[in-house]
Design a protein around this motif. Structure first.
Motif, short mmCIF file in Angstrom:
data_model
loop_
_atom_site.label_atom_id
_atom_site.label_comp_id
_atom_site.label_asym_id
_atom_site.label_seq_id
_atom_site.Cartn_x
_atom_site.Cartn_y
_atom_site.Cartn_z
N LEU A 83 0.84 -1.20 0.00
CA LEU A 83 0.00 0.00 0.00
C LEU A 83 0.87 1.25 0.00
CD1 LEU A 83 -2.81 1.23 0.09
CD2 LEU A 83 -2.77 1.01 2.59
N ALA A 87 0.43 4.20 -2.84
CA ALA A 87 0.22 5.60 -2.48
C ALA A 87 1.37 6.46 -2.98
CB ALA A 87 0.06 5.73 -0.97
N LEU A 103 -6.96 7.61 -0.47
CA LEU A 103 -6.87 6.46 0.44
C LEU A 103 -7.80 6.64 1.63
CD1 LEU A 103 -5.58 3.86 1.52
CD2 LEU A 103 -3.74 5.28 2.48
N VAL A 123 -7.21 1.53 7.97
CA VAL A 123 -6.63 0.55 7.05
C VAL A 123 -6.62 -0.83 7.68
CG1 VAL A 123 -4.47 -0.14 5.90
CG2 VAL A 123 -5.24 2.24 5.79
N HIS A 137 -8.06 1.27 -3.69
CA HIS A 137 -7.31 2.52 -3.85
C HIS A 137 -6.94 2.73 -5.32
CE1 HIS A 137 -3.54 5.09 -3.25
NE2 HIS A 137 -4.52 5.81 -2.75
#
Length: 340
Positions: A83, A87, A103, A123, A137
């Motif tokens: 992740l 991002a 996110l 998360v 995402h």
């Protein structure tokens, strides 16, 4: 926490953001390794850089810029492996704040653009784990990219490259399928060492900056926050035309007064701007009467003079020949009825 994935994320980034470019369809302008000239200016603390200076950007300096200006701001040191890379790539392409807010919207956290304890907790609680967050995402990122409808610098010209970069599939089927950001992020989530990630090959337009200024009007109006300023503007306009402001006593016409005075302007219409001056001097009787003047020195005398001018015009109107004949006719009728 996830710093071990940074070298892998950088190598993947240089695959997507390779070499120098200065394309008309890219809002970033002169760019190398995905780093625009404006970012280089801010990093070096200078007033400007030339295109040749951008071309001279070294990979070592680019890595330093990524570490300082993108990795941490995108939550790279805090988010789980995989992740963090998703991002980070989103942040380089569209800005760290945009990546983090997207996110946060996915996981239901407060959208403030900063990764903190609330975002990390959301998360961890997300159904399906980190893999599900990565998929959602990337799906939200693609939805954002499709909203950039500017025909010169948005999805119409860069969408194919962005799609190959994010999901690894070419809409035109001319490029072989690749893992893309989503595939490599899922691999990093399963194995943070990055031993099984695959460096992708993307067309030049994949590195074009995805700027929110390219968002179409239709997409903007779909967002509730966009209606705030628009609603305020409409409310102000409605109050201006429905209240007791200057529009009401300067421009709109009363139908009864307009017809009585022989004014040729139709009811509900607006008078010409040049027609306002006679009213201000007390010779125009089609509009509503103005508000009382402020009580300052001489104000009452001017108000009295304006009223006197209007009364004088009223007397002249009553003494017109048509009014005089009508008055004599009524007098004759009354005297005849008394004589009978």
């Amino acid at each position: 926490m996830a710093r071990e994935t940074l070298p892998v994320a950088l190598e993947l980034m240089f695959g997507d953001e390779g070499g120098y470019s200065n394309r008309a369809s890219d809002r970033g302008g002169p760019t190398k390794y995905g780093i625009t000239h404006t970012t280089i200016v801010a990093h070096r603390g200078v007033s400007s850089v030339t295109a040749d200076q951008v071309k001279g950007l070294t990979k070592m300096e680019a890595e330093d810029i990524y570490r300082r200006s993108y990795w941490g701001q995108s939550g790279g040191d805090l988010l789980p492996p995989g992740l963090d890379y998703a991002a980070f790539d989103f942040g380089v392409n569209s800005g760290p704040a945009r990546a983090v807010k997207t996110l946060q919207k996915v996981v239901g956290a407060r959208e403030d653009g900063h990764v903190g304890e609330q975002t990390l907790a959301a998360v961890r609680r997300y159904p399906g784990g980190v893999g599900a967050v990565i998929r959602e995402h990337c799906a939200a990122r693609m939805a954002y990219l499709r909203s950039l409808t500017n025909p010169q610098t948005g999805f119409p010209v860069n969408g194919r490259g962005w799609t190959i970069r994010v999901i690894g599939k070419d809409p035109k089927k001319q490029w072989a399928d690749q893992p893309g950001v989503i595939g490599n992020a899922l691999r990093l989530a399963a194995n943070a060492s990055g031993s099984d990630v695959e460096k992708t090959q993307t067309p030049p337009e994949a590195g074009a900056k995805a700027d929110s200024r390219d968002t179409g009007l239709g997409e903007v109006l779909k967002k509730p926050e966009a209606w705030g300023p628009l609603g305020g503007l409409l409310s102000a306009g409605g109050a201006l035309f429905a209240g007791n402001g200057p529009v009401q006593w300067l421009w709109p016409l009363r139908s009864s007064q307009a017809s009585a005075s022989g004014c040729t302007t139709s009811s509900g219409a607006f008078a010409r701007l040049g027609d306002v001056q006679p009213y201000l001097s007390g010779r125009w009787r089609c509009c509503r009467r103005p508000r009382r003047l402020p009580r300052h020195a001489g104000g009452q005398r001017r108000l009295a003079a304006a009223r006197g001018a209007r009364r004088g015009q009223g007397r002249r109107a009553r003494r017109s020949p048509s009014s005089h004949h009508e008055s004599n006719r009524r007098t004759d009728q009354c005297s005849g009825s008394r004589s009978r």
